[in-house]
Design a protein around this motif. Structure first.
Motif, mmCIF file in Angstrom:
data_model
loop_
_atom_site.group_PDB
_atom_site.id
_atom_site.type_symbol
_atom_site.label_atom_id
_atom_site.label_comp_id
_atom_site.label_asym_id
_atom_site.label_seq_id
_atom_site.Cartn_x
_atom_site.Cartn_y
_atom_site.Cartn_z
ATOM 1 N N GLY A 132 -1.510 -1.953 -7.412
ATOM 2 C CA GLY A 132 -1.383 -3.562 -7.244
ATOM 3 C C GLY A 132 -1.789 -4.054 -5.815
ATOM 4 N N ALA A 133 -1.403 -3.331 -4.510
ATOM 5 C CA ALA A 133 -1.978 -3.465 -3.099
ATOM 6 C C ALA A 133 -3.576 -3.029 -3.455
ATOM 7 N N LYS A 151 -4.208 17.198 1.533
ATOM 8 C CA LYS A 151 -2.746 17.875 1.572
ATOM 9 C C LYS A 151 -1.933 16.809 0.399
ATOM 10 N N GLY A 152 -2.590 15.870 -0.273
ATOM 11 C CA GLY A 152 -1.884 14.886 -1.293
ATOM 12 C C GLY A 152 -2.106 15.330 -2.533
ATOM 13 N N SER A 153 -1.666 14.489 -3.503
ATOM 14 C CA SER A 153 -1.642 14.791 -4.848
ATOM 15 C C SER A 153 -1.707 13.370 -5.679
ATOM 16 N N PRO A 154 -2.354 13.134 -6.624
ATOM 17 C CA PRO A 154 -2.417 12.026 -7.690
ATOM 18 C C PRO A 154 -1.063 11.853 -8.010
ATOM 19 N N HIS A 155 -0.042 12.574 -8.135
ATOM 20 C CA HIS A 155 1.303 12.559 -8.661
ATOM 21 C C HIS A 155 2.101 11.604 -7.659
ATOM 22 N N ASN A 156 1.621 11.513 -6.393
ATOM 23 C CA ASN A 156 2.366 10.676 -5.339
ATOM 24 C C ASN A 156 1.977 8.979 -5.806
ATOM 25 N N PHE A 157 1.244 8.694 -6.559
ATOM 26 C CA PHE A 157 0.693 7.265 -6.631
ATOM 27 C C PHE A 157 1.921 6.221 -7.350
ATOM 28 N N PRO A 158 2.430 6.688 -8.472
ATOM 29 C CA PRO A 158 3.650 6.125 -8.979
ATOM 30 C C PRO A 158 4.646 5.528 -7.961
ATOM 31 N N PRO A 159 5.316 4.441 -8.044
ATOM 32 C CA PRO A 159 4.819 3.361 -9.361
ATOM 33 C C PRO A 159 3.652 2.785 -8.943
ATOM 34 N N PHE A 160 2.714 2.381 -9.974
ATOM 35 C CA PHE A 160 1.437 1.904 -9.727
ATOM 36 C C PHE A 160 1.653 0.371 -9.386
ATOM 37 N N PHE A 161 2.591 -0.418 -9.978
ATOM 38 C CA PHE A 161 3.003 -1.761 -9.744
ATOM 39 C C PHE A 161 4.452 -2.055 -9.409
ATOM 40 N N THR A 162 4.973 -2.620 -8.577
ATOM 41 C CA THR A 162 6.190 -2.838 -8.253
ATOM 42 C C THR A 162 7.237 -4.096 -9.059
ATOM 43 N N HIS A 163 6.118 -4.929 -9.547
ATOM 44 C CA HIS A 163 6.437 -5.905 -10.531
ATOM 45 C C HIS A 163 5.740 -5.870 -11.680
ATOM 46 N N ALA A 164 5.542 -6.980 -12.525
ATOM 47 C CA ALA A 164 4.649 -6.929 -13.555
ATOM 48 C C ALA A 164 3.191 -7.036 -13.041
ATOM 49 N N PRO A 165 2.228 -6.296 -13.486
ATOM 50 C CA PRO A 165 0.947 -6.102 -12.750
ATOM 51 C C PRO A 165 0.265 -7.244 -12.471
ATOM 52 N N VAL A 190 1.896 -10.382 -11.516
ATOM 53 C CA VAL A 190 2.760 -10.635 -10.117
ATOM 54 C C VAL A 190 2.449 -9.929 -9.139
ATOM 55 N N SER A 191 2.388 -8.732 -9.116
ATOM 56 C CA SER A 191 2.211 -7.617 -8.216
ATOM 57 C C SER A 191 0.705 -7.887 -7.492
ATOM 58 N N PHE A 192 -0.221 -8.085 -8.313
ATOM 59 C CA PHE A 192 -1.514 -8.348 -7.984
ATOM 60 C C PHE A 192 -1.430 -9.520 -6.893
ATOM 61 N N PRO A 225 4.944 -16.904 -7.302
ATOM 62 C CA PRO A 225 5.827 -16.037 -6.509
ATOM 63 C C PRO A 225 5.197 -15.608 -5.056
ATOM 64 N N GLY A 226 6.021 -15.624 -4.131
ATOM 65 C CA GLY A 226 5.683 -15.413 -2.785
ATOM 66 C C GLY A 226 5.311 -16.594 -2.266
ATOM 67 N N HIS A 227 5.495 -17.672 -2.712
ATOM 68 C CA HIS A 227 5.082 -19.171 -1.905
ATOM 69 C C HIS A 227 6.050 -19.240 -0.752
ATOM 70 N N PHE A 228 5.432 -20.314 0.112
ATOM 71 C CA PHE A 228 6.172 -20.390 1.436
ATOM 72 C C PHE A 228 7.669 -20.563 1.327
#
Length: 452
Positions: free
Chosen positions: A41-42, A183-197, A199-201, A422-425
């Protein structure tokens, strides 16, 4: 219109645009970005949100070539709309740049405290539960004084500082990402989104304007180009700044999520550095990251200082605020009064400490979105009326690009002020924006009274 020194070249405009855009958010608030959207999402928020700025950058490139005025948005809107609209636009964009200066002045103290933990001592007071330490204040005030002096004494000094810190940041960035990625791994990526996709975006893309503000700072230094500089160079510098900015942000987000299980590290101070240290298993890579962060902080602080001081100078020169702000130093050929005002205001605001960091991100996003929308609207209006300097009416393609830029800017504005999103002032962001608006209205009213 002025006697500002004409000493800037294409490389200087690129480092001004990119350097003003990329600061130390990638080190200081990486945890906020990832908690907003998750790893994917980020990454998508910055990639897509940044790409949406190309039409806005195109509009700025066309306008600065047609109207090479340090006033930037003030000049563009003045040519299309009323004087109050021109002032309101300029005042909001001044906020967008100025508000970064105390942000960086506070951040340098935090980074110094991470390098030398003994600096996290001699607590003076607390704001919103966050301590303000005397050594942090001294370091931030010292850096503010240094940049104020550089910009007071000449744009060439400032540009040289900007070039060294910008290219130094890029070089160190390539080194630590390349060393850590192995030194990294693709297994470190999850969670891909912290909310619904979606909303996260949205939670990420709504802060992109703040972290991508800066490419349009090129227009604020338009009166300071070398005599041989050609107007197409402005657009080239703007697009280079946007492209490199997108690449930088997406790569660093992907790298942090790749090198370590990021969700377990969000409580750590300077999560980016901690993630790479955990992956490599040694402190040396942290030293490279912190060196890159300090260089990045210096260039971002300096670039926003240049842009904010030029806008304040332009407001004074046009009589929109106290005319003394529009004075040019006879020897240094710099907007000396405006430079001193920005320096003093930065020193005062940084007294608020760490509590200002995340709220400033929110307010800065709205301020720059307002300026972008007004600029695109002015370009469309002048293009329709046939009043664009050095250009006939807009073609269908030009009209379409400018309209897309306007819609993107409006969408970014609504994402922060519409209560349904979401995330409004919150109340605190509205209060900060209200205070800035009230201050501007007071200064503008006094300037009008003197002018009349």
């Amino acid at each position: 219109m002025s006697n500002l020194a004409r000493k800037l070249r294409l490389a200087d405009y690129f480092t001004l645009g990119w350097g003003t855009m990329v600061g130390v958010g990638w080190l200081v608030v990486m945890d906020d970005w990832l908690l907003r959207g998750g790893a994917l999402g980020a990454l998508l928020g910055f990639a897509i949100g940044g790409a949406l700025l190309f039409p806005i950058g195109w509009v700025y490139g066309r306008l600065v070539a047609a109207m090479p005025d340090a006033a930037g948005e003030i000049a563009y809107t003045a040519a299309a709309f009323s004087r109050p609209i021109s002032f309101a636009t300029g005042w909001m964009m001044t906020l967008a740049y100025f508000i970064v200066c105390p942000w960086e002045a506070v951040a340098v103290g935090r980074i110094a405290g991470y390098i030398f933990p003994s600096l996290d001592s001699i607590e003076l007071y607390r704001i919103a539960g966050r301590p303000v330490y005397l050594p942090h204040l001294i370091i931030g005030l010292g850096l503010t004084a240094l940049l104020t002096t550089l910009n007071y004494r000449g744009i060439r000094l400032s540009a040289t500082f900007q070039n060294w810190t910008s290219f130094g940041t890029l070089a160190l960035f390539v080194i630590f990402v390349a060393l850590g990625a192995g030194k990294g791994s693709p297994h470190n990526f999850p969670p891909f989104f912290t909310h619904a996709p979606l909303v996260s975006f949205l939670l990420v893309v709504q802060i992109v304007p703040y972290f991508m503000t800066g490419f349009e700072s090129v227009s604020k230094a338009a009166e300071e180009s070398t005599p041989e500089f050609r107007s197409p160079g402005y657009l080239k510098a703007i697009w280079m700044a946007v492209a490199v900015g997108i690449l930088f942000y997406t790569v660093i987000i992907a790298a942090v999520a790749f090198v370590a299980p990021w969700h377990d590290l969000t409580g750590e101070k300077f999560m980016t550095a901690f993630a790479f240290q955990r992956a490599v298993g040694s402190r040396w890579i942290v030293n490279i990251i912190l060196a890159a962060a300090l260089l990045s902080l210096f260039k971002c602080f300096n670039g926003n200082f240049v842009a904010a001081s030029r806008l304040l100078f332009a407001l004074g020169r046009r009589g929109l605020v106290d005319a003394r702000a529009g004075r040019v130093h006879p020897a240094h050929q710099t907007p000396s009064v405006a430079v001193l005002c920005i320096g003093l205001a930065t020193a005062a605001c940084m007294l608020l400490g760490d509590a200002i960091l995340v709220p400033i991100t929110e307010v800065g996003s709205v301020a720059c979105a307002i300026g972008w929308a007004a600029t695109c609207a002015a370009y469309i209006y002048m293009g329709h009326a046939g009043t664009l300097p050095r250009q006939s009416k807009l073609s269908a393609g030009e009209w379409l690009v400018a309209t897309v830029g306007l819609l993107v800017a409006i969408a970014m504005l609504l994402m922060k002020v519409a209560p349904a999103i979401p995330g409004h002032f919150t109340m605190y962001e509205w209060l900060a924006l209200l205070i800035w608006t009230a201050l501007g209205a007071t200064l503008h009213r006094r300037a009008n009274a003197v002018r009349k």
